[in-house]
Design a protein around this motif. Structure first.
Motif, short mmCIF file in Angstrom:
data_model
loop_
_atom_site.label_atom_id
_atom_site.label_comp_id
_atom_site.label_asym_id
_atom_site.label_seq_id
_atom_site.Cartn_x
_atom_site.Cartn_y
_atom_site.Cartn_z
N ILE A 81 -62.14 52.92 89.19
CA ILE A 81 -61.64 51.66 88.43
C ILE A 81 -60.39 50.98 89.35
CG2 ILE A 81 -60.35 50.71 86.44
CD1 ILE A 81 -61.95 52.54 84.89
N GLU A 82 -59.69 51.92 89.76
CA GLU A 82 -58.31 51.56 90.57
C GLU A 82 -58.79 50.94 91.93
OE1 GLU A 82 -55.88 54.91 90.69
OE2 GLU A 82 -54.89 54.66 88.67
N ARG A 83 -59.65 51.72 92.64
CA ARG A 83 -60.40 51.13 93.64
C ARG A 83 -61.01 49.77 93.56
NH1 ARG A 83 -62.72 55.34 94.85
NH2 ARG A 83 -64.73 54.95 94.37
N GLU A 116 -60.95 44.06 94.46
CA GLU A 116 -61.09 42.48 93.78
C GLU A 116 -59.73 41.69 94.28
OE1 GLU A 116 -61.79 43.05 89.68
OE2 GLU A 116 -64.00 43.69 89.91
N LYS A 117 -58.74 42.54 94.12
CA LYS A 117 -57.41 41.86 94.50
C LYS A 117 -57.24 41.51 96.25
CE LYS A 117 -54.44 44.13 91.09
NZ LYS A 117 -53.44 44.88 90.93
N ALA A 118 -57.78 42.14 96.62
CA ALA A 118 -58.01 42.03 98.25
C ALA A 118 -58.88 40.93 98.47
CB ALA A 118 -58.20 43.42 98.90
N SER A 119 -60.04 40.94 97.93
CA SER A 119 -60.96 39.73 98.12
C SER A 119 -60.44 38.49 97.52
CB SER A 119 -62.40 40.15 97.08
OG SER A 119 -63.18 39.09 97.36
N THR A 137 -58.09 37.24 100.02
CA THR A 137 -58.56 36.54 101.36
C THR A 137 -59.21 35.21 101.10
OG1 THR A 137 -59.42 38.90 102.06
CG2 THR A 137 -60.71 36.91 102.77
N GLU A 138 -59.95 34.99 99.81
CA GLU A 138 -60.49 33.69 99.25
C GLU A 138 -59.39 32.70 99.24
OE1 GLU A 138 -62.65 34.15 95.76
OE2 GLU A 138 -64.13 35.39 96.44
N GLU A 139 -58.11 33.19 98.82
CA GLU A 139 -57.03 32.12 98.85
C GLU A 139 -56.52 32.04 100.06
OE1 GLU A 139 -53.86 34.02 96.36
OE2 GLU A 139 -55.17 34.13 94.48
N GLU A 140 -56.70 32.89 101.01
CA GLU A 140 -56.17 32.34 102.36
C GLU A 140 -57.06 31.54 103.00
OE1 GLU A 140 -55.77 36.37 104.16
OE2 GLU A 140 -53.69 36.68 103.26
N ASN A 141 -58.38 31.85 102.79
CA ASN A 141 -59.39 31.02 103.37
C ASN A 141 -59.37 29.53 102.77
OD1 ASN A 141 -60.50 32.80 104.70
ND2 ASN A 141 -62.00 33.38 103.19
N GLU A 142 -59.16 29.39 101.59
CA GLU A 142 -58.88 28.00 101.02
C GLU A 142 -57.58 27.33 101.48
OE1 GLU A 142 -60.73 26.13 98.82
OE2 GLU A 142 -62.20 27.71 98.91
#
Length: 464
Positions: free
Chosen positions: A440-442, A447-450, A453-458
């Motif tokens: 669950i922690e992994r 999900e947080k890393a994803s 990444t999406e925020e950085e791409n946007e």
């Protein structure tokens, strides 16, 4: 005038040379020390590196031999009893020695700093703790010599944060209700676990006990006062390094764990085991934040955990036992199951050596207690042994222990087999829960890393 200056200058130079020569001449004691420790130039050339190494090792062994006045062999399974400073210093001590000699008991837990904060012997008059000393144990080293002669393993009990003596002498190290030192319903004062000066006070006493010859240091009352969470906001006290903790319970747990960790580190050079007493109910909760005891975080720091599991100290229905004091075997058996769950959560679990009951709890009232004797004491030991716990400590505040007890009672082998099977199942269950938790922690981390990444791409698209 120039002649006078020349004479003065010559005298000064002569005086300086004489002084320098004089300063180079060692006193007789200095000379002896230097001759013992520093070989002359010729000798230095003749001594090889190997010789120097052997000489150093030999000196080290000799020092260790001199420092280690007593040699106590730790029993394979410690089975001990509690001894007050008063008992250790009077005729009762000989009776307790005889009791151990005639049974399978092999250890004593002796008060060195008692429940009031007194040191149970008189330290050297130059000691900073001289005023805390009481003449209960007249000659601690003589006492240890007797224990050595009878092959009795010595454990020094040091009561840490329940300390009326230190609190009254230094109110700023305690909890205060207005201008007065706060006391509980039994008129006992506690000192503040947040205060590093309190840590040092107790560790200095523990170190002296280790130097004296004790093989193990047992810390008791390593906690805040009972029910502290209900009175914390009404008392004044210094939170020290823990004042920035938003969650007060986390701060208390951290302080207690930090003390235990620091104690283990500080006593490492003394070659003694470290044990800590905890409340039995700590196995039934994630963390006893009110008093600051987390059995998992404490247990990982020490050699021995001694949980106080007296049947009389559990409420009706606790651990699925209707009247705990009336059913010592079942209460102890059920406790060990809970304790194992906690131990399996530790990376490096300590030895389990619980405190068990050798007294009658008549204060519980009719129908809630029974008279404890041979049968009840043996029932507790059998419950521990059948569950795989081979060590224990007997508690009786007056040190009046039941006679004719079999401290290695016969076990029911069918029960032993059943427990071992249950242990394997419990281990698998804990491991599965740990795996699920890690998964669950992994997943959360991924999900947080994803999302990041999406925020950085946007953000990059917006900049374009």
């Amino acid at each position: 005038m120039k002649k006078i200056y020349s004479i003065i200058l010559l005298c000064s130079v002569a005086g300086f040379i004489l002084g320098a020569c004089a300063s180079d001449q060692p006193t007789s004691s200095d000379k002896e020390q230097r001759e013992e420790s520093v070989p002359n130039e010729v000798q230095q050339n003749e001594i090889t590196d190997e010789d120097a190494k052997e000489e150093k090792e030999s000196a080290k062994k000799e020092n260790e031999k001199q420092e280690k006045e007593f040699n106590f062999e730790k029993p394979e399974s410690v089975r001990g009893l509690y001894v007050t400073g008063h008992s250790a210093g009077d005729e009762k001590f000989n009776r307790l020695i005889e009791l151990i000699g005639n049974t399978d008991l092999n250890a004593m837990v002796i008060d060195i700093k008692d429940d009031f904060g007194n040191i149970t012997y008189e330290p050297d008059k130059k000691s900073p703790f001289a005023s805390f000393g009481k003449p209960y144990i007249k000659d601690p080293k003589k006492m240890l010599k007797v224990l050595e002669e009878h092959n009795i393993y010595p454990i020094a009990r040091v009561v840490v944060f329940k300390d009326s003596v230190l609190a009254d002498e230094n109110p700023e190290l305690s909890f205060r209700n207005g201008k007065e030192v706060w006391r509980n319903g039994r008129d006992e004062a506690f000192v503040n676990p947040f205060q590093k000066d309190v840590w040092e006070h107790n560790l200095t006493i523990a170190k002296e006990a280790a130097e004296m010859g004790f093989a193990e240091i047992q810390f008791d009352y390593v906690r805040f006062p009972e029910g502290f969470e209900n009175k914390a906001d009404d008392l004044s006290y210094d939170k020290g390094d823990y004042g920035n903790k938003e969650n007060q319970e986390e701060g208390r747990v951290q302080a207690i764990t930090d003390f235990v960790t620091y104690a283990k580190e500080e006593l490492e050079p003394y070659d003694v085991d470290i044990s800590v007493d905890v409340f039995g109910y700590t196995v039934t909760v994630p963390s006893a934040g009110g008093i600051g005891q987390d059995i998992v975080t404490i247990g990982e720091q020490i050699d021995v955990l001694s949980s106080m599991i007296y049947p009389s100290h559990w409420g009706d229905g606790n651990l699925d036992v209707a009247k705990p004091d009336l059913d010592p075997y079942q209460l102890i058996h059920n406790y060990v199951v809970k304790e194992k769950e906690k131990f399996l959560q530790m990376d490096t679990p300590p030895i389990s050596r619980p405190w068990i009951q050798d007294f009658t709890a008549s204060w519980l009232g009719s129908g809630n207690y029974k008279k404890y004797g041979k049968e009840e004491v043996e029932a507790q030991i059998r419950a521990l042994n059948e569950a795989g716990v081979n060590e224990f400590l007997l508690w009786n505040a007056s040190n009046n222990y039941t006679e004719n007890v079999d401290y290695t009672p016969e076990l029911d082998e069918e029960v032993v087999k059943k427990v071992k099977k249950e242990d394997k199942e419990l281990k698998k269950e804990i491991e599965q829960k740990e795996k699920e938790k890690n998964d669950i922690e992994r997943k959360d981390d991924e999900e947080k890393a994803s999302d990041t990444t999406e925020e950085e791409n946007e953000t990059e698209k917006g900049e374009d």
